[in-house]
Scaffold this active site. Structure first.
Site, PDB file in Angstrom:
ATOM      1  N   ASN A 100      67.183 -22.278 106.241  1.00 37.20           N
ATOM      2  CA  ASN A 100      68.089 -23.055 107.081  1.00 37.20           C
ATOM      3  C   ASN A 100      69.291 -22.264 107.588  1.00 37.20           C
ATOM      4  O   ASN A 100      69.950 -22.675 108.540  1.00 37.20           O
ATOM      5  CB  ASN A 100      68.578 -24.301 106.329  1.00 37.20           C
ATOM      6  CG  ASN A 100      67.623 -25.468 106.470  1.00 37.20           C
ATOM      7  OD1 ASN A 100      66.874 -25.557 107.430  1.00 37.20           O
ATOM      8  ND2 ASN A 100      67.642 -26.375 105.501  1.00 37.20           N
ATOM      9  N   ALA A 336      62.848 -28.088  97.898  1.00 36.98           N
ATOM     10  CA  ALA A 336      62.536 -27.684  99.277  1.00 36.98           C
ATOM     11  C   ALA A 336      63.053 -26.300  99.643  1.00 36.98           C
ATOM     12  O   ALA A 336      62.693 -25.770 100.698  1.00 36.98           O
ATOM     13  CB  ALA A 336      63.106 -28.715 100.253  1.00 36.98           C
ATOM     14  N   HIS A 337      63.936 -25.711  98.843  1.00 36.65           N
ATOM     15  CA  HIS A 337      64.376 -24.325  99.010  1.00 36.65           C
ATOM     16  C   HIS A 337      64.996 -24.038 100.379  1.00 36.65           C
ATOM     17  O   HIS A 337      64.980 -22.891 100.845  1.00 36.65           O
ATOM     18  CB  HIS A 337      63.204 -23.365  98.771  1.00 36.65           C
ATOM     19  CG  HIS A 337      62.464 -23.632  97.501  1.00 36.65           C
ATOM     20  ND1 HIS A 337      61.409 -24.510  97.436  1.00 36.65           N
ATOM     21  CD2 HIS A 337      62.645 -23.159  96.239  1.00 36.65           C
ATOM     22  CE1 HIS A 337      60.960 -24.580  96.191  1.00 36.65           C
ATOM     23  NE2 HIS A 337      61.702 -23.777  95.449  1.00 36.65           N
ATOM     24  N   CYS A 338      65.533 -25.050 101.046  1.00 35.58           N
ATOM     25  CA  CYS A 338      66.153 -24.872 102.368  1.00 35.58           C
ATOM     26  C   CYS A 338      65.172 -24.234 103.358  1.00 35.58           C
ATOM     27  O   CYS A 338      65.575 -23.493 104.255  1.00 35.58           O
ATOM     28  CB  CYS A 338      67.424 -24.017 102.289  1.00 35.58           C
ATOM     29  SG  CYS A 338      68.662 -24.644 101.157  1.00 35.58           S
ATOM     30  N   ALA A 339      63.869 -24.491 103.182  1.00 37.12           N
ATOM     31  CA  ALA A 339      62.837 -23.889 104.029  1.00 37.12           C
ATOM     32  C   ALA A 339      61.882 -24.961 104.532  1.00 37.12           C
ATOM     33  O   ALA A 339      60.693 -24.969 104.188  1.00 37.12           O
ATOM     34  CB  ALA A 339      62.085 -22.815 103.248  1.00 37.12           C
TER      35      ALA A 339
END
Length: 379
Positions: A100, A336-339
């Site tokens: 992100n 979600a790992h900012c992905a």
């Protein structure tokens, strides 16, 4: 913390070289404010900052140390690069692998009139680099991509993409948050125009450090304006690098720690670090990939960032990560790992994934303990 098995290095390296801690502690008591005076404290700060610029330029093969700009992290560096080079009417190509820290600035630019295209990822999280060329338009201005996915560890062939960007006269902006210090990077050979990095992951420095390495001739508009210690009567931000992009007081204490970490990396060697982390990644992957109920994501058939993401049956990834922490003292990262685009490509939007990530300080015994924990949970 004493018995913690720390396998969340893609978020931050918790275990630092002892010299990093010592450098920060020393700087807290003797370093002043760089470029704000001629006394001993200010000069010590200026030397600390300059030495770190030189070391980073050498590590990444950036031709000019004065084109190494310090920021608080990779996210700030990416915002500076993207908003400082792109604007309405431009077209930008990126990928589904992005964090992100790339995606959200791009979406904001899109709302202001910048067009976007994304190279898609397949179910293994891989991209076809030839697709970059297919997406180029007359108004394409830049390619921006990660060096390695923070979710799967899958790398991008930067040299190949860099050649495409160079051949078409495009800026090539790279997010090296997961690779800087842990994978070899050569800005000249890879034709990188702007390399954005963070200091607290593979570089093993303190949080609150990061920056950009900028190729000569690339003119980035100032992202913020303020005190620089020079040209104080000029109403505009100074035009020369690095002060053009370094408004305000730098994190000299953090930069001192980063500089010490760079000395450690040079002593060990990036290639040796990459080989150690690759060996541990492979050991973990081979230990979990055939466990009944375990699904591993990404393509682990070639060298990559030291990351393995997996799920166990239909268990929620956060529940698995919590169990690993509470029952085995193993630190991982779920969710979600900012992905978001990568999770969509992998089909893991609802479940998320449990990410294991390794560092120079991870041991084979810790990897084996993690394999046993995954096996026990799956059973």
């Amino acid at each position: 913390m004493e018995n913690l098995i720390y396998l969340d290095n893609a978020a931050t390296t918790l275990k630092k070289p002892p010299a990093v801690v010592q450098a920060v502690a020393s700087a807290l008591s003797c370093v002043g404010n760089a470029a704000r005076g001629g006394h001993a404290g200010a000069l010590a700060a200026a030397r600390t900052v300059y030495d770190a610029r030189v070391k980073l330029a050498e590590l990444f093969h950036c031709p000019r140390p004065d084109h190494v700009v310090f920021t608080s992290n990779a996210t700030e560096a990416l915002n500076i690069a993207l908003f400082g080079l792109l604007g309405p009417g431009d077209h930008v190509i990126s990928t589904d692998l992005e964090h992100n820290s790339v995606l959200r600035p791009l979406y904001a630019l899109e709302e202001a009139g910048t067009a976007l295209s994304f190279v898609p990822a397949d179910r293994l999280g891989r991209i076809d680099c030839s697709r970059f060329e297919d997406l180029i338009r007359p108004n394409t201005r830049a390619i921006v991509c990660t060096h390695a996915s923070n979710l799967t560890g899958n790398p991008v062939d930067l040299a190949r993409v860099g050649r495409i960007a160079r051949d078409h006269g495009l800026f090539f902006i790279v997010d090296a948050a997961q690779s800087a210090g842990a994978m070899p990077i050569d800005m000249e050979e890879m034709h990188i125009d702007v390399l954005c990095f963070t200091g607290h992951k593979g570089l093993m420095g303190p949080q609150g450090t990061g920056g950009l390495c900028i190729r000569e001739g690339v003119e980035i508009r100032p992202f913020k304006r303020g005190g620089s210690g020079v040209h104080s009567y000029d109403p505009h931000q100074p035009a020369q690098y690095p002060t053009r992009l370094e408004a305000g007081t730098l994190n000299c204490h953090g930069i001192a720690g980063l500089s010490a970490a760079l000395d450690c990396i040079k002593a060990v060697g990036v290639e040796a670090i990459a080989a150690h982390e690759e060996r541990l990644t492979r050991r973990f992957y081979e230990g979990v990939r055939q466990i009944d109920g375990v699904r591993v994501y990404g393509d682990l058939t070639f060298p990559r960032a030291a990351i393995v993401a997996l799920n166990i049956r239909d268990y929620d990834s956060s529940a698995v990560s919590d169990a690993l922490s509470e029952n085995w003292g193993i630190a991982t990262r779920p969710g979600a790992h900012c992905a978001p685009r990568m999770h969509r490509a992998l089909g893991t939007e609802e479940q998320g994934a449990v990410r294991f990530s390794f560092s120079l300080f991870t041991t084979e015994e810790e990897v084996d303990a993690a394999i046993l924990a995954v096996k026990t949970l799956a059973e």
